[in-house]
Design a protein around this motif. Structure first.
Motif, PDB file in Angstrom:
ATOM      1  N   PHE A  14     -47.020  29.355   1.471  1.00 18.15           N
ATOM      2  CA  PHE A  14     -45.834  27.840   1.714  1.00 18.15           C
ATOM      3  C   PHE A  14     -45.467  27.015   2.964  1.00 18.15           C
ATOM      4  O   PHE A  14     -46.093  27.382   4.216  1.00 18.15           O
ATOM      5  N   ALA A  15     -45.074  25.699   2.824  1.00 10.97           N
ATOM      6  CA  ALA A  15     -45.101  24.492   4.000  1.00 10.97           C
ATOM      7  C   ALA A  15     -44.129  23.783   3.342  1.00 10.97           C
ATOM      8  O   ALA A  15     -44.056  23.604   1.865  1.00 10.97           O
ATOM      9  N   HIS A  16     -44.854  22.796   4.047  1.00 13.38           N
ATOM     10  CA  HIS A  16     -44.175  21.617   4.253  1.00 13.38           C
ATOM     11  C   HIS A  16     -44.988  21.242   2.874  1.00 13.38           C
ATOM     12  O   HIS A  16     -46.262  21.011   1.907  1.00 13.38           O
ATOM     13  N   VAL A  17     -44.552  20.003   1.819  1.00 13.38           N
ATOM     14  CA  VAL A  17     -45.044  19.377   1.264  1.00 13.38           C
ATOM     15  C   VAL A  17     -45.795  18.741   1.847  1.00 13.38           C
ATOM     16  O   VAL A  17     -46.036  17.831   2.977  1.00 13.38           O
ATOM     17  N   ASP A  18     -47.010  18.383   1.136  1.00 13.31           N
ATOM     18  CA  ASP A  18     -48.128  17.737   1.251  1.00 13.31           C
ATOM     19  C   ASP A  18     -49.401  18.390   3.074  1.00 13.31           C
ATOM     20  O   ASP A  18     -49.917  17.670   3.741  1.00 13.31           O
ATOM     21  N   ASP A  79     -48.424  30.595  -4.469  1.00  9.62           N
ATOM     22  CA  ASP A  79     -48.656  29.958  -4.664  1.00  9.62           C
ATOM     23  C   ASP A  79     -47.157  28.775  -4.265  1.00  9.62           C
ATOM     24  O   ASP A  79     -46.662  28.517  -5.925  1.00  9.62           O
ATOM     25  N   THR A  80     -46.325  28.204  -3.831  1.00  9.07           N
ATOM     26  CA  THR A  80     -44.683  28.358  -3.656  1.00  9.07           C
ATOM     27  C   THR A  80     -44.971  26.475  -3.346  1.00  9.07           C
ATOM     28  O   THR A  80     -45.668  25.742  -2.673  1.00  9.07           O
ATOM     29  N   PRO A  81     -44.143  26.345  -4.388  1.00  9.60           N
ATOM     30  CA  PRO A  81     -43.778  24.510  -3.983  1.00  9.60           C
ATOM     31  C   PRO A  81     -43.060  24.166  -2.360  1.00  9.60           C
ATOM     32  O   PRO A  81     -42.229  24.604  -1.946  1.00  9.60           O
ATOM     33  N   VAL A 101     -48.364  33.803   4.342  1.00  9.22           N
ATOM     34  CA  VAL A 101     -49.156  32.289   4.908  1.00  9.22           C
ATOM     35  C   VAL A 101     -48.375  30.603   5.124  1.00  9.22           C
ATOM     36  O   VAL A 101     -48.714  30.100   4.028  1.00  9.22           O
ATOM     37  N   GLY A 102     -47.723  30.812   6.437  1.00  8.45           N
ATOM     38  CA  GLY A 102     -46.911  29.295   6.627  1.00  8.45           C
ATOM     39  C   GLY A 102     -48.531  28.485   7.299  1.00  8.45           C
ATOM     40  O   GLY A 102     -48.645  28.501   7.994  1.00  8.45           O
ATOM     41  N   VAL A 103     -48.269  27.704   6.525  1.00 10.09           N
ATOM     42  CA  VAL A 103     -49.035  26.250   6.218  1.00 10.09           C
ATOM     43  C   VAL A 103     -48.452  25.331   6.988  1.00 10.09           C
ATOM     44  O   VAL A 103     -47.323  24.651   6.101  1.00 10.09           O
ATOM     45  N   PHE A 104     -49.443  24.533   8.315  1.00 13.18           N
ATOM     46  CA  PHE A 104     -48.283  23.733   8.759  1.00 13.18           C
ATOM     47  C   PHE A 104     -49.600  22.360   8.872  1.00 13.18           C
ATOM     48  O   PHE A 104     -50.876  22.660   9.166  1.00 13.18           O
ATOM     49  N   CYS A 105     -49.213  21.052   8.613  1.00 12.90           N
ATOM     50  CA  CYS A 105     -49.913  19.737   8.935  1.00 12.90           C
ATOM     51  C   CYS A 105     -50.747  20.076  10.123  1.00 12.90           C
ATOM     52  O   CYS A 105     -49.602  19.902  11.112  1.00 12.90           O
TER      53      CYS A 105
END
Length: 697
Positions: A14-18, A79-81, A101-105
């Motif tokens: 999960f994470a922010h848009v994009d 996979d979350t929005p 898993v937190g995904v960050f740009c």
């Protein structure tokens, strides 16, 4: 045969848009041998984004579930929005996951939406590892993002790798534990990486960060810590044990970096999922609740030997029929079994069970504690329902969804579309509990209600594309109400004479404003039988039926007390109908004289803004007739709470993003009704008249 639950990992990404969640999921699937050609989000070809809307907008709307294997471990991945209007999907997925898993740009860093998702994950107590993605992007800076995780999220990142090179020159990562550099030389092939020695210019930096890592890890175990303080470096096994323990206790979050798009650094993240995230038995078991959602003190222990307990966390309608996604907490689920839905009290037979891989599926005969799977064709199961063994009834946590705040009127463009629309909307409401549909009694229009403008936008889009229903969409509407401000005393006589028996009924009554929230009250103080008792219900009914349409603009009337104190009747001509008609006439005659006024819904608005834009945000809320309630400064900005009329909040998210250069966010919920100022009231009345005139044409 029972599988070893310690080899299971139920994780969400999960994470922010994009920030690159979906691309990361794609890479994981490719590495674990699930797909041979990777799809790209920006070409609209991703495996888990299989809705047209998702491919077109490049965002994930529905959380897709998929299963794959890595180093003999079974990973169930959701996979979350990332978008704020769909957080209900994220929240729901977190309920059934054991780790994330937190995904960050790498260049965008920690964005407001990642804060919301992070907060949800904290509330659900989900252990996480962090992956800082897009390190090949211009402006990407791993250490800056690590700093933001500390400041903005108030979390402890445990740095596990350091990037080699930056932006265009990003070639790989150094694994701090093994002191080995993983370098990807061939950009198209993620499996072809070389293990090299740490680049000479990074040796000191690697040692410094490695020491920090070990110091933070050994705090989890007193014996290991003592040995370390005496100068003995713990074994790799002990360090990993400590990291695993700290991760599961949410004391820190192992932090990795790479570029999912360029296939760099994903293997280490998969290793971390296996090494540090909990298996289903290592998570605190779900509390069981009663129907109101109060915990009973019992828990759903994850074990194959306990009675069946499972939670339906998502419903999806696809080309194969309705799919109900289920997380099994305890016991076994087999084809042909009869289970009880504790919410509806009905039993269902389990037909086909499938394991999902994004848009494909494998048939299953049985599943067990720890599994996430889909069941085809369940009739009455909705999101949040508990499925259990009929002999051991239980309720897993009750799910609470927010009330919708915005509505639009829609009608099908062509006559034949209404039945089609009804069926489609029925399916969509089952999939998304935060989406509500009603029919306007007067105009016959269908009203869609949702969590925000984007939410309704996407729903209209899905109706058009997935179900082929073209809609005419009205302006967003506010639900006004009316009330009265003055007390009056009045009298009304209904009589009709036309051969045969006539109609006669006379009532004397007092009307006064009631207390806020009291609705409609009727009492009779008639003495001496001037109005016989048996007619009281008819009089009350006459008044009550009229309350649905107020005298100002036809909105429902609230908080009125009516007292019947005298009247007259006729021995032959009086009847219940005559008195009901007298009450209706009385309402039409007297309500306009009682100082009627319009009420508007006031929303509790909670805005988050970076420090440097607080003035603009507050000024803007004041212009929207908002009452500022409080301001709290946090680590990364200020939360402003205010009461603002709903009618002033349309399009707010766009303004807020412009004012705060994309960093602001807000949420709002209904608070109460309050009187409208005269100028607003006049506009609303004029708009209603216009609408009615248009309908009559």
């Amino acid at each position: 045969m029972a599988t070893d639950l310690s080899l299971y990992r139920n994780i969400g990404i999960f994470a922010h848009v994009d920030a690159g969640k979906t691309t990361t999921t794609e890479r994981i699937l490719k590495l674990t041998g699930k797909i041979h050609k990777t799809g790209e989000v920006h070409d609209g070809q991703a495996t888990t984004d299989f809705m047209e809307q998702e491919q077109e907008r490049g965002i994930t709307i529905q959380s897709a579930a998929t299963t794959c294997f890595w180093k003999d471990h079974r990973l169930n991945i959701i996979d979350t929005p990332g978008h704020v209007d769909f957080t209900v999907e994220v929240y729901r997925s977190l309920k059934v996951l054991d780790g994330g898993v937190g995904v960050f740009c790498g260049s965008g860093g920690v964005e407001p939406q990642s804060e919301t998702n992070w907060r949800y994950a904290n509330e659900s107590e989900v252990a996480r590892i962090i992956f800082v993605n897009k390190l090949d992007r211009i402006g990407a800076d791993f250490m800056r993002v690590v700093g933001q995780v500390e400041d903005v999220l108030g979390a402890n990142p445990l740095v596990m790798v350091l990037p080699i090179g930056r932006e265009d020159n990003f070639t790989g990562v150094v694994d701090l534990l093994t002191r080995k550099a993983h370098v990807w030389t061939d950009p198209g092939n993620p499996e072809a990486f070389e293990l090299q020695d740490v680049p000479a210019d990074m040796v000191d930096e690697v040692e410094e960060w490695r020491e920090k890592l070990i110091e933070m890890a050994v705090e989890q175990d007193d014996d290991v810590m003592e040995a370390y303080l005496e100068g003995n470096e713990p074994s790799m096994e002990d360090i990993k044990k400590c990291i695993r323990k700290g991760t599961i206790n949410l004391d820190f979050f192992p932090t990795y970096c790479g570029s999912a798009f360029k296939d760099k650094g994903i293997q280490l993240v998969l290793d971390a999922v296996v090494d540090f995230l909990p298996d289903p038995t290592e998570v605190d078991p779900q509390p069981l609740t009663d129907e109101e959602g109060h915990e009973t003190g019992e828990h759903a222990t994850v074990s194959v030997d306990e009675p069946l307990r499972a939670l339906a966390f998502k419903i999806m309608d696809d080309r194969f029929g309705a799919l109900t996604f289920i997380r099994i907490y305890s016991g076994k689920l087999e084809k042909g079994m009869t289970i009880l839905n504790s919410y509806t009290g009905k039993t269902e037979r389990i037909g086909r069970m499938v394991e999902m891989h994004a848009n494909d599926r494998n048939e299953l005969d049985s599943a067990q504690a720890g599994d996430i799977l889909a069941v085809v064709g369940m009739k009455n199961v909705q999101t949040g329902h508990t499925l259990c063994d009929p002999d051991h009834e239980c309720t897993l946590e009750a799910m609470v969804f927010p009330d919708p705040v915005i509505s639009i009127a829609v009608s099908p463009k062509d006559k034949g579309g209404s039945e089609k629309m009804g069926v489609a909307i029925g399916k969509m409401v089952a999939e998304d509990p935060s989406f509500v549909v009603e029919t306007d009694e007067e105009t016959g229009e269908t009203i869609l209600k949702g969590m925000g403008e984007l939410h309704l936008d996407v729903k209209v889009d899905i109706l058009k594309r997935t179900y082929g229903v073209e809609l005419e969409v009205g302006q967003p509407q506010v639900a006004y109400r009316e009330t009265i401000t003055q007390a009056i005393e009045d009298s009304y006589t209904h009589k009709k004479q036309s051969g045969g028996s006539g109609q006669f009924g006379k009532i004397d009554y007092r009307i006064r404003p009631g207390e806020t929230g009291s609705g409609f009250k009727f009492e009779s103080t008639v003495v001496g039988g001037n109005v016989p008792k048996e007619f009281f219900p008819a009089i009350e009914k006459g008044f009550e039926l009229m309350m649905a349409e107020g005298p100002v603009a036809g909105f429902p009337l609230l908080d009125v007390e009516i007292e019947l104190f005298d009247g007259a009747h006729h021995a032959v001509d009086s009847s219940a109908v005559a008195f009901e008609l007298a009450a209706r006439g009385a309402y039409r005659q007297s309500m306009p004289k009682a100082g009627a006024q319009l009420l508007e819904p006031i929303m509790k608005v909670d805005v988050f803004t970076p420090d440097d834009h607080v003035g603009d945000v507050i000024g803007d809320l004041n212009r929207r007739r908002g009452m500022i309630k409080s301001q709290d400064a946090g680590a990364t900005g200020v939360r402003v709470k205010a009461d603002v009329p709903l009618s002033e909040m349309f399009g707010y998210i766009g303004h807020l993003r412009t004012m705060t250069s994309g960093r602001g966010q807000f949420s709002m919920e209904f608070s109460h009704y309050a009187p409208c100022p005269a100028n607003v009231s006049e506009e609303v009345v004029a708009a209603v008249k216009e609408r009615k005139a248009a309908q009559q044409k």
